[in-house]
Design a protein around this motif. Structure first.
Motif, PDB file in Angstrom:
ATOM      1  N   ARG A 201      -6.511   6.375   2.387  1.00 35.49           N
ATOM      2  CA  ARG A 201      -7.825   6.033   1.852  1.00 35.49           C
ATOM      3  C   ARG A 201      -8.469   4.827   2.527  1.00 35.49           C
ATOM      4  NH1 ARG A 201      -7.745   3.895  -3.751  1.00 35.49           N
ATOM      5  NH2 ARG A 201      -9.669   2.777  -3.613  1.00 35.49           N
ATOM      6  N   LEU A 202      -7.676   3.798   2.806  1.00 36.01           N
ATOM      7  CA  LEU A 202      -8.253   2.556   3.331  1.00 36.01           C
ATOM      8  C   LEU A 202      -9.001   2.767   4.643  1.00 36.01           C
ATOM      9  CD1 LEU A 202      -8.633  -0.457   2.806  1.00 36.01           C
ATOM     10  CD2 LEU A 202      -6.527  -0.860   4.044  1.00 36.01           C
TER      11      LEU A 202
ATOM     12  N   LEU B 267       0.845  -1.192   0.000  1.00 37.32           N
ATOM     13  CA  LEU B 267       0.000   0.000   0.000  1.00 37.32           C
ATOM     14  C   LEU B 267       0.880   1.243   0.000  1.00 37.32           C
ATOM     15  CD1 LEU B 267      -2.717  -0.955   2.662  1.00 37.32           C
ATOM     16  CD2 LEU B 267      -2.887  -1.112   0.186  1.00 37.32           C
ATOM     17  N   SER B 268       0.467   2.241  -0.756  1.00 37.51           N
ATOM     18  CA  SER B 268       1.192   3.514  -0.819  1.00 37.51           C
ATOM     19  C   SER B 268       0.667   4.450   0.275  1.00 37.51           C
ATOM     20  CB  SER B 268       0.966   4.156  -2.188  1.00 37.51           C
ATOM     21  OG  SER B 268      -0.409   4.503  -2.326  1.00 37.51           O
ATOM     22  N   LYS B 269       1.294   5.626   0.379  1.00 37.31           N
ATOM     23  CA  LYS B 269       0.800   6.617   1.342  1.00 37.31           C
ATOM     24  C   LYS B 269      -0.651   7.011   1.048  1.00 37.31           C
ATOM     25  CE  LYS B 269       5.046   8.865   2.833  1.00 37.31           C
ATOM     26  NZ  LYS B 269       5.771  10.154   2.854  1.00 37.31           N
ATOM     27  N   PRO B 270      -1.004   7.284  -0.227  1.00 43.18           N
ATOM     28  CA  PRO B 270      -2.415   7.589  -0.496  1.00 43.18           C
ATOM     29  C   PRO B 270      -3.351   6.428  -0.131  1.00 43.18           C
ATOM     30  CG  PRO B 270      -1.059   8.331  -2.317  1.00 43.18           C
ATOM     31  CD  PRO B 270      -0.169   7.527  -1.410  1.00 43.18           C
TER      32      PRO B 270
ATOM     33  N   SER C  87      -4.104  14.692   6.256  1.00 39.59           N
ATOM     34  CA  SER C  87      -2.778  14.111   6.464  1.00 39.59           C
ATOM     35  C   SER C  87      -2.457  14.028   7.953  1.00 39.59           C
ATOM     36  CB  SER C  87      -1.715  14.923   5.724  1.00 39.59           C
ATOM     37  OG  SER C  87      -1.692  16.251   6.195  1.00 39.59           O
ATOM     38  N   ILE C  88      -3.068  14.886   8.751  1.00 39.86           N
ATOM     39  CA  ILE C  88      -2.862  14.831  10.204  1.00 39.86           C
ATOM     40  C   ILE C  88      -3.387  13.517  10.759  1.00 39.86           C
ATOM     41  CG2 ILE C  88      -3.530  15.865  12.416  1.00 39.86           C
ATOM     42  CD1 ILE C  88      -3.507  18.591  10.947  1.00 39.86           C
ATOM     43  N   GLU C  89      -4.564  13.091  10.296  1.00 42.21           N
ATOM     44  CA  GLU C  89      -5.118  11.808  10.729  1.00 42.21           C
ATOM     45  C   GLU C  89      -4.188  10.655  10.336  1.00 42.21           C
ATOM     46  OE1 GLU C  89      -9.851  11.797  10.568  1.00 42.21           O
ATOM     47  OE2 GLU C  89      -8.930  12.489   8.697  1.00 42.21           O
ATOM     48  N   THR C  90      -3.658  10.731   9.118  1.00 41.67           N
ATOM     49  CA  THR C  90      -2.747   9.690   8.651  1.00 41.67           C
ATOM     50  C   THR C  90      -1.469   9.680   9.474  1.00 41.67           C
ATOM     51  OG1 THR C  90      -3.639   9.936   6.421  1.00 41.67           O
ATOM     52  CG2 THR C  90      -1.568   8.756   6.621  1.00 41.67           C
TER      53      THR C  90
ATOM     54  N   ASP D 232       3.471   2.891  14.878  1.00 40.21           N
ATOM     55  CA  ASP D 232       4.933   2.954  14.792  1.00 40.21           C
ATOM     56  C   ASP D 232       5.401   2.664  13.367  1.00 40.21           C
ATOM     57  OD1 ASP D 232       7.446   3.455  15.846  1.00 40.21           O
ATOM     58  OD2 ASP D 232       7.803   1.343  16.306  1.00 40.21           O
ATOM     59  N   ILE D 233       4.801   3.378  12.418  1.00 39.95           N
ATOM     60  CA  ILE D 233       5.131   3.205  11.008  1.00 39.95           C
ATOM     61  C   ILE D 233       6.021   4.360  10.577  1.00 39.95           C
ATOM     62  CG2 ILE D 233       4.236   3.152   8.656  1.00 39.95           C
ATOM     63  CD1 ILE D 233       1.633   2.028   9.811  1.00 39.95           C
ATOM     64  N   ASP D 234       7.216   4.033  10.129  1.00 38.16           N
ATOM     65  CA  ASP D 234       8.130   5.029   9.592  1.00 38.16           C
ATOM     66  C   ASP D 234       7.785   5.205   8.118  1.00 38.16           C
ATOM     67  OD1 ASP D 234      10.213   6.641   8.804  1.00 38.16           O
ATOM     68  OD2 ASP D 234      11.753   5.116   9.042  1.00 38.16           O
ATOM     69  N   PRO D 235       7.394   6.409   7.724  1.00 35.18           N
ATOM     70  CA  PRO D 235       7.000   6.576   6.325  1.00 35.18           C
ATOM     71  C   PRO D 235       8.127   6.349   5.339  1.00 35.18           C
ATOM     72  CG  PRO D 235       7.094   8.691   7.422  1.00 35.18           C
ATOM     73  CD  PRO D 235       7.305   7.630   8.478  1.00 35.18           C
ATOM     74  N   GLY D 236       9.372   6.591   5.753  1.00 36.71           N
ATOM     75  CA  GLY D 236      10.504   6.348   4.875  1.00 36.71           C
ATOM     76  C   GLY D 236      10.343   7.019   3.524  1.00 36.71           C
ATOM     77  N   ILE D 237      11.023   6.509   2.541  1.00 35.51           N
ATOM     78  CA  ILE D 237      10.903   7.010   1.177  1.00 35.51           C
ATOM     79  C   ILE D 237      10.178   5.948   0.367  1.00 35.51           C
ATOM     80  CG2 ILE D 237      12.159   7.668  -0.906  1.00 35.51           C
ATOM     81  CD1 ILE D 237      14.389   8.698   0.847  1.00 35.51           C
ATOM     82  N   THR D 238       9.107   6.339  -0.260  1.00 39.01           N
ATOM     83  CA  THR D 238       8.344   5.406  -1.078  1.00 39.01           C
ATOM     84  C   THR D 238       8.966   5.285  -2.462  1.00 39.01           C
ATOM     85  OG1 THR D 238       6.878   7.099  -1.933  1.00 39.01           O
ATOM     86  CG2 THR D 238       6.215   6.035   0.135  1.00 39.01           C
ATOM     87  N   ALA D 239       8.590   4.251  -3.168  1.00 37.68           N
ATOM     88  CA  ALA D 239       9.089   4.051  -4.531  1.00 37.68           C
ATOM     89  C   ALA D 239       8.688   5.219  -5.427  1.00 37.68           C
ATOM     90  CB  ALA D 239       8.562   2.736  -5.096  1.00 37.68           C
TER      91      ALA D 239
END
Length: 93
Positions: A49-50, A42-45, A56-59, A67-74
């Motif tokens: 959405r799910l 799953l991507s950030k969007p 974005s504050i809620e996300t 404890d999810i590190d957003p890191g760098i997505t593809a």
């Protein structure tokens, strides 16, 4: 369209979960979203959405809770590498 998922839990375990109001369903949905993001499916969007977050504050709060590190997505990687190139900090192959 949406896929509906039914979970069958033993009564003694279900009794330990929050009663009514969809709390258990919400917890299951959030766990699926968190694991899907961690696994790279799953991507950030998608992560927004799910569970039905509207901001974005809620996300961000959700990611902190799980404890999810957003890191760098593809999707963001090429932009990040381009920025590093422009700053003279990336030594491309």
């Amino acid at each position: 369209p949406a896929m509906n998922v039914v979970l069958s839990l033993p009564d003694d375990l279900a009794d330990r979960l929050p009663p009514g109001g969809g709390a258990a369903e919400r917890q299951a949905l959030e766990a699926v979203a968190a694991e899907g993001f961690r696994a790279g499916r799953l991507s950030k969007p998608d992560l927004c959405r799910l569970p039905g977050f509207e901001t974005s504050i809620e996300t961000d709060e959700f990611r902190k809770r799980f404890d999810i590190d957003p890191g760098i997505t593809a999707d963001a990687l090429p932009r990040q590498l381009d920025l590093l190139d422009r700053l003279g900090l990336h030594r491309g192959a």
